[in-house]
Design a protein around this motif. Structure first.
Motif, short mmCIF file in Angstrom:
data_model
loop_
_atom_site.label_atom_id
_atom_site.label_comp_id
_atom_site.label_asym_id
_atom_site.label_seq_id
_atom_site.Cartn_x
_atom_site.Cartn_y
_atom_site.Cartn_z
N ASP A 89 -20.45 -112.92 56.70
CA ASP A 89 -19.79 -111.33 56.11
C ASP A 89 -18.33 -111.32 56.96
N LYS A 90 -17.35 -111.11 55.61
CA LYS A 90 -16.56 -111.43 56.29
C LYS A 90 -15.86 -110.68 57.01
N ILE A 91 -15.16 -109.58 57.72
CA ILE A 91 -14.77 -108.97 58.84
C ILE A 91 -13.67 -108.91 58.55
N LYS A 92 -12.82 -107.49 59.90
CA LYS A 92 -11.56 -107.58 59.27
C LYS A 92 -11.17 -106.08 60.23
N ALA A 93 -9.68 -106.23 60.97
CA ALA A 93 -9.08 -104.70 61.56
C ALA A 93 -7.99 -104.58 60.65
N ASP A 94 -7.86 -103.54 60.73
CA ASP A 94 -6.40 -103.02 59.67
C ASP A 94 -5.64 -102.29 60.55
N GLY A 95 -4.14 -102.31 61.30
CA GLY A 95 -4.29 -100.42 61.80
C GLY A 95 -2.17 -100.83 61.64
N ARG B 81 -24.77 -104.56 56.69
CA ARG B 81 -23.00 -104.76 56.17
C ARG B 81 -23.98 -103.39 54.95
N VAL B 82 -22.42 -102.89 54.52
CA VAL B 82 -22.44 -101.71 52.67
C VAL B 82 -21.36 -102.23 52.87
N ALA B 83 -21.04 -102.45 51.36
CA ALA B 83 -20.41 -102.73 50.41
C ALA B 83 -19.10 -101.31 50.22
N PRO B 84 -17.67 -102.32 50.99
CA PRO B 84 -16.92 -101.13 51.06
C PRO B 84 -16.23 -100.73 49.67
N THR B 85 -15.74 -98.89 50.38
CA THR B 85 -15.25 -98.57 48.63
C THR B 85 -13.83 -98.59 49.07
N GLY C 122 -9.83 -98.54 48.38
CA GLY C 122 -9.13 -97.86 49.36
C GLY C 122 -9.35 -97.84 50.65
N THR C 123 -10.86 -97.49 50.75
CA THR C 123 -11.49 -95.93 51.79
C THR C 123 -11.58 -96.83 53.46
N ALA C 124 -11.02 -97.00 54.19
CA ALA C 124 -11.57 -97.93 55.47
C ALA C 124 -13.18 -97.21 55.60
N GLY C 125 -13.55 -98.41 56.10
CA GLY C 125 -14.38 -98.89 56.86
C GLY C 125 -15.78 -98.42 58.12
N VAL C 126 -16.79 -98.48 58.48
CA VAL C 126 -16.83 -97.97 59.89
C VAL C 126 -17.87 -99.35 60.48
N PRO C 127 -17.51 -99.30 61.76
CA PRO C 127 -18.88 -100.72 62.49
C PRO C 127 -19.44 -101.71 61.83
N SER C 128 -20.05 -99.54 61.70
CA SER C 128 -22.08 -100.00 61.85
C SER C 128 -21.87 -101.00 60.50
N ALA C 129 -21.06 -100.20 59.39
CA ALA C 129 -21.43 -100.88 57.93
C ALA C 129 -20.63 -102.09 57.41
N ALA C 130 -19.83 -103.21 58.67
CA ALA C 130 -18.75 -104.64 58.70
C ALA C 130 -19.65 -105.46 58.22
#
Length: 317
Positions: free
Chosen positions: A84-90, A143-147, A149-157
């Motif tokens: 799975d591809k994960i990321k962090a943006d800030g 993993r839950v497919a991201p929405t 334009g909306t930031a996801g949560v760690p438990s679904a990454a």
């Protein structure tokens, strides 16, 4: 991620007065290290899927006769592991701290990414929070497919290790040892875990370096029960994490498994952390007066060969 400086501005005023304050006055929270990752063998890859093949065979031994009578088959079965591809943006606006008690982290440089606050934020907060989020969700995340334009949560990454266990159980390619509900009493729990470990074949226990993983609370229950059941202090056996009958096998409390009654056992060489583009590097950019940071990579926790992995009958769906 934003800088929330209203509290110090309210308490200390909306101005900066040069004084003796410095980074020593910034009381950082305690971050979780990469404990969960350390349980696994590291597997670097350039692919987004790891393809292993499980080899099995049937008996070839037979009594002698002159006729040629072949027996036995060899089978090859796929063992894929999808990353799975994960990321962090800030983002931060460094100007928000310039007129405050922590204004020593500001600068006269127009490029805000060169300000001390930007370096401090990346090294002391952003990366450490990213590592902690991975460590606390590496076991239980789904993993839950991201929405868009909306930031996801760690438990679904990403799909954590628990999901990988469940997939193996559903496919019938690993070993389930029935424990039923975990015993409440400390000594009863030790007996229950001894039965679990005793169900692992001698060949596996003798050839592999097995450890038994469980939640920190259950690991503590085991230690207390082990001490009570065998009075280990008098036996001068100090390691209450080890099984009396199988001293090479030890219980490991896993922070990522808090609240779980799942237990599982295997050799570290049989579980992998596959990573593509592994790095803690962070890209830092200035956009007008805002500073952006981001990092990303691919990862997956996996079981190499389910034949040598053992789990109880709880939380398998």
């Amino acid at each position: 991620m934003a800088i929330l400086a209203s509290g110090i501005i309210s308490e200390f005023g909306a101005y900066y007065v040069k004084g003796s304050q410095g980074e020593k006055n910034l009381l950082k929270k305690l971050y979780q290290d990469a404990q969960f990752d350390s349980l696994f063998s590291y597997l670097p890859t350039e692919d987004t899927i790891v393809r292993n093949v499980r080899v099995s065979s049937t008996a070839v031994l037979q009594a002698f006769q002159k006729a040629f009578t072949p027996a036995g088959d060899v089978a090859f079965d796929p063992e894929p592991l999808v990353l799975d591809k994960i990321k962090a943006d800030g983002t931060i606006y460094p100007d928000e701290i310039e007129e405050s008690y922590i204004g020593f982290l500001a600068s006269n440089n127009l490029d805000r990414k060169e300000w001390p606050i930007s370096r401090w934020w990346i090294e002391e907060v952003f990366i450490k929070q990213f590592i902690q989020d991975i460590d606390l969700n590496g076991y239980s995340a789904v993993r839950v497919a991201p929405t868009a334009g909306t930031a996801g949560v760690p438990s679904a990454a990403l799909n954590g290790f628990k999901k990988q266990i469940q997939l193996k159980v559903a496919a019938g390619t690993t070993n389930v040892i029935n424990t039923g509900a975990l015993a409440a009493a400390n000594t009863d729990f030790v007996t229950q875990m001894e039965t679990f470990v005793g169900a692992i074949p001698d060949l596996v226990r003798n050839r592999m370096e097995i450890f038994l993983a469980m939640s920190p609370a259950n690991a503590l229950k085991f230690k207390r029960g082990n001490r009570s059941k065998y009075n280990l202090n008098y036996n001068q056996q100090e390691d209450v994490s080890a099984f009396v009958d199988f001293p090479k096998i030890k219980v490991v409390g896993v922070d990522a498994m808090v609240g779980s009654n799942k237990v599982w056992a295997t050799d570290k060489r049989n579980i992998v952390l596959a990573m593509k583009r592994p790095t803690q590097a962070v890209q830092l950019e200035s956009v007008d007066r805002m500073v952006k940071a981001y990092t990303d990579h691919w990862r997956a926790y996996g079981i190499v060969d389910g034949r040598y992995f053992y789990t109880n009958d709880l939380e398998n769906t």
